[in-house]
Write a protein that holds these residues in place. Sequence first.
Motif, PDB file in Angstrom:
ATOM      1  N   ASN A   1       0.868  -1.174   0.000  1.00 38.27           N
ATOM      2  CA  ASN A   1       0.000   0.000   0.000  1.00 38.27           C
ATOM      3  C   ASN A   1       0.903   1.222   0.000  1.00 38.27           C
ATOM      4  O   ASN A   1       1.502   1.570   1.024  1.00 38.27           O
ATOM      5  CB  ASN A   1      -0.923   0.006   1.219  1.00 38.27           C
ATOM      6  CG  ASN A   1      -1.852   1.223   1.219  1.00 38.27           C
ATOM      7  OD1 ASN A   1      -1.859   2.023   0.283  1.00 38.27           O
ATOM      8  ND2 ASN A   1      -2.631   1.368   2.288  1.00 38.27           N
ATOM      9  N   ASN A   2       1.035   1.866  -1.141  1.00 40.59           N
ATOM     10  CA  ASN A   2       1.977   2.969  -1.303  1.00 40.59           C
ATOM     11  C   ASN A   2       1.395   4.324  -0.931  1.00 40.59           C
ATOM     12  O   ASN A   2       2.052   5.350  -1.128  1.00 40.59           O
ATOM     13  CB  ASN A   2       2.454   3.012  -2.757  1.00 40.59           C
ATOM     14  CG  ASN A   2       3.210   1.762  -3.141  1.00 40.59           C
ATOM     15  OD1 ASN A   2       4.169   1.388  -2.490  1.00 40.59           O
ATOM     16  ND2 ASN A   2       2.767   1.098  -4.202  1.00 40.59           N
ATOM     17  N   ASN A   3       0.208   4.330  -0.384  1.00 40.27           N
ATOM     18  CA  ASN A   3      -0.486   5.588  -0.106  1.00 40.27           C
ATOM     19  C   ASN A   3      -0.423   5.944   1.378  1.00 40.27           C
ATOM     20  O   ASN A   3      -0.316   5.070   2.239  1.00 40.27           O
ATOM     21  CB  ASN A   3      -1.949   5.455  -0.542  1.00 40.27           C
ATOM     22  CG  ASN A   3      -2.539   6.762  -1.020  1.00 40.27           C
ATOM     23  OD1 ASN A   3      -1.845   7.770  -1.131  1.00 40.27           O
ATOM     24  ND2 ASN A   3      -3.829   6.757  -1.303  1.00 40.27           N
ATOM     25  N   GLY A   4      -0.486   7.247   1.664  1.00 42.71           N
ATOM     26  CA  GLY A   4      -0.776   7.702   3.017  1.00 42.71           C
ATOM     27  C   GLY A   4       0.383   7.851   3.971  1.00 42.71           C
ATOM     28  O   GLY A   4       0.168   7.862   5.181  1.00 42.71           O
TER      29      GLY A   4
ATOM     30  N   PRO B   1      -2.573  -1.112   6.219  1.00 43.64           N
ATOM     31  CA  PRO B   1      -2.426   0.295   6.611  1.00 43.64           C
ATOM     32  C   PRO B   1      -1.513   1.056   5.653  1.00 43.64           C
ATOM     33  O   PRO B   1      -0.825   0.460   4.810  1.00 43.64           O
ATOM     34  CB  PRO B   1      -1.810   0.205   8.012  1.00 43.64           C
ATOM     35  CG  PRO B   1      -2.105  -1.182   8.473  1.00 43.64           C
ATOM     36  CD  PRO B   1      -2.107  -2.036   7.246  1.00 43.64           C
ATOM     37  N   ALA B   2      -1.502   2.367   5.778  1.00 40.84           N
ATOM     38  CA  ALA B   2      -0.655   3.209   4.936  1.00 40.84           C
ATOM     39  C   ALA B   2       0.797   2.756   4.987  1.00 40.84           C
ATOM     40  O   ALA B   2       1.332   2.480   6.075  1.00 40.84           O
ATOM     41  CB  ALA B   2      -0.760   4.664   5.385  1.00 40.84           C
ATOM     42  N   GLY B   3       1.436   2.654   3.829  1.00 42.72           N
ATOM     43  CA  GLY B   3       2.856   2.341   3.765  1.00 42.72           C
ATOM     44  C   GLY B   3       3.235   0.904   4.074  1.00 42.72           C
ATOM     45  O   GLY B   3       4.420   0.582   4.120  1.00 42.72           O
ATOM     46  N   SER B   4       2.280   0.029   4.230  1.00 40.62           N
ATOM     47  CA  SER B   4       2.589  -1.348   4.637  1.00 40.62           C
ATOM     48  C   SER B   4       2.899  -2.204   3.412  1.00 40.62           C
ATOM     49  O   SER B   4       2.555  -1.893   2.273  1.00 40.62           O
ATOM     50  CB  SER B   4       1.413  -1.955   5.397  1.00 40.62           C
ATOM     51  OG  SER B   4       0.250  -2.017   4.583  1.00 40.62           O
ATOM     52  N   TRP B   5       3.583  -3.318   3.671  1.00 35.29           N
ATOM     53  CA  TRP B   5       3.781  -4.338   2.635  1.00 35.29           C
ATOM     54  C   TRP B   5       3.768  -5.711   3.278  1.00 35.29           C
ATOM     55  O   TRP B   5       3.998  -5.856   4.477  1.00 35.29           O
ATOM     56  CB  TRP B   5       5.100  -4.119   1.871  1.00 35.29           C
ATOM     57  CG  TRP B   5       6.367  -4.169   2.661  1.00 35.29           C
ATOM     58  CD1 TRP B   5       7.041  -3.115   3.202  1.00 35.29           C
ATOM     59  CD2 TRP B   5       7.145  -5.340   2.996  1.00 35.29           C
ATOM     60  NE1 TRP B   5       8.178  -3.541   3.843  1.00 35.29           N
ATOM     61  CE2 TRP B   5       8.272  -4.904   3.727  1.00 35.29           C
ATOM     62  CE3 TRP B   5       7.005  -6.706   2.727  1.00 35.29           C
ATOM     63  CZ2 TRP B   5       9.246  -5.781   4.209  1.00 35.29           C
ATOM     64  CZ3 TRP B   5       7.972  -7.579   3.215  1.00 35.29           C
ATOM     65  CH2 TRP B   5       9.078  -7.119   3.943  1.00 35.29           C
ATOM     66  N   ILE B   6       3.472  -6.717   2.459  1.00 35.68           N
ATOM     67  CA  ILE B   6       3.438  -8.088   2.954  1.00 35.68           C
ATOM     68  C   ILE B   6       3.924  -9.027   1.864  1.00 35.68           C
ATOM     69  O   ILE B   6       3.602  -8.854   0.680  1.00 35.68           O
ATOM     70  CB  ILE B   6       2.026  -8.482   3.445  1.00 35.68           C
ATOM     71  CG1 ILE B   6       2.039  -9.835   4.146  1.00 35.68           C
ATOM     72  CG2 ILE B   6       1.029  -8.465   2.295  1.00 35.68           C
ATOM     73  CD1 ILE B   6       0.732 -10.143   4.877  1.00 35.68           C
ATOM     74  N   LEU B   7       4.725  -9.999   2.251  1.00 34.51           N
ATOM     75  CA  LEU B   7       5.259 -11.024   1.352  1.00 34.51           C
ATOM     76  C   LEU B   7       4.541 -12.329   1.659  1.00 34.51           C
ATOM     77  O   LEU B   7       4.536 -12.799   2.799  1.00 34.51           O
ATOM     78  CB  LEU B   7       6.766 -11.176   1.561  1.00 34.51           C
ATOM     79  CG  LEU B   7       7.470 -12.274   0.767  1.00 34.51           C
ATOM     80  CD1 LEU B   7       7.362 -12.021  -0.733  1.00 34.51           C
ATOM     81  CD2 LEU B   7       8.949 -12.354   1.180  1.00 34.51           C
ATOM     82  N   LEU B   8       3.908 -12.906   0.630  1.00 40.79           N
ATOM     83  CA  LEU B   8       3.085 -14.098   0.800  1.00 40.79           C
ATOM     84  C   LEU B   8       3.628 -15.242  -0.035  1.00 40.79           C
ATOM     85  O   LEU B   8       4.227 -15.036  -1.095  1.00 40.79           O
ATOM     86  CB  LEU B   8       1.645 -13.817   0.371  1.00 40.79           C
ATOM     87  CG  LEU B   8       0.898 -12.702   1.127  1.00 40.79           C
ATOM     88  CD1 LEU B   8      -0.422 -12.401   0.436  1.00 40.79           C
ATOM     89  CD2 LEU B   8       0.673 -13.088   2.573  1.00 40.79           C
ATOM     90  N   ALA B   9       3.396 -16.457   0.432  1.00 38.06           N
ATOM     91  CA  ALA B   9       3.771 -17.667  -0.299  1.00 38.06           C
ATOM     92  C   ALA B   9       2.513 -18.462  -0.620  1.00 38.06           C
ATOM     93  O   ALA B   9       1.572 -18.521   0.174  1.00 38.06           O
ATOM     94  CB  ALA B   9       4.730 -18.515   0.524  1.00 38.06           C
ATOM     95  N   LEU B  10       2.520 -19.067  -1.782  1.00 37.19           N
ATOM     96  CA  LEU B  10       1.405 -19.915  -2.193  1.00 37.19           C
ATOM     97  C   LEU B  10       1.997 -21.155  -2.856  1.00 37.19           C
ATOM     98  O   LEU B  10       2.684 -21.025  -3.878  1.00 37.19           O
ATOM     99  CB  LEU B  10       0.501 -19.180  -3.180  1.00 37.19           C
ATOM    100  CG  LEU B  10      -0.724 -19.939  -3.683  1.00 37.19           C
ATOM    101  CD1 LEU B  10      -1.634 -20.335  -2.524  1.00 37.19           C
ATOM    102  CD2 LEU B  10      -1.494 -19.095  -4.680  1.00 37.19           C
TER     103      LEU B  10
END
Length: 298
Positions: free
Chosen positions: A231-234, A289-298
């Motif tokens: 989320n690159n916003n906020g 939330p603003a500015g967050s990131w998450i790395l997911l595995a599938l």
Amino acid sequence: CFHIKKEDSPYAAEGDNGGSSRSLQSRAWTMSYFQGASFMGEEYGLCNTFDNYRDGPLSAYGRVKKDFLDLTDEYPDLGEPFTPFAVVLPKNMDILTIGEGEETYLQYPLSMYEPSFATAVTKARRTLETLLSDKDSGSVRMGSDPHVFQNGLYPDVFDIIHADSAPAFDRYPYLIDCTGDAAFAGKYADRIVPVEGVRTVLDGLLPVKVTGGPEVACNRTADGWRLLLMNNNGVDRTPKDGDVLLPEATLTAEILPGTVKDPERLHRLAGAGNCVLSADAGHVTLTMPAGSWILLAL
């Protein structure tokens, strides 16, 4: 990165709000690594890493750096970027400017150029703005740096190449033609996809479909997929007070079945910014939330 104090400095006007946010630092480094970067050079990296050289305590910048290096140690291989599309530019379009205005190219009126080239510039700009920016997403930019990385409607599955890069074309099953060249269009007609048809093709290629507007990148691995969502916003940047995260920029993403029919198997590997992942039969909800990131595995 600096808190400018000298009034005679050309950067003094920024004052306490000069520099970049630590959230942007984290997102930029993580996305670069995820998409294949193997080397990084910093400007004033050593100066910014420590609060002082006597005891060597990590600065806010240094703590982000340490977290990033820990990530690369824990996940030395995140797979190969999944880029089935190439946006093809004319071979003589060495530079493509996006933000200077629609009627100019390199600050000169488009009318000064060959009509076919001017038309290609306009098409390329509109194509890339659709595919790579938040222009048509309906979201409102908030904070100091949402222009650097942007949320959007399409995942990051596009490379940009030139029409004289024919040896590279075999890497891409799909081409988006911005050349303005009828001969090129005829030669690759069976692989050219119009912009309005990209979404339909992607729905048959990607493991999941993500709605809600985060930036999404996908990597293939030997055992499946890795997904990076941001989320690159906020985010407001204030070296005086630290990052200020605007709660109104929080977004909710839905992760729905694509080629993988049970996306609830997604699991978190790493992240920043307190993303909340909840799974139900057939879909996953992700609060970012603003500015967050998450790395997911599938």
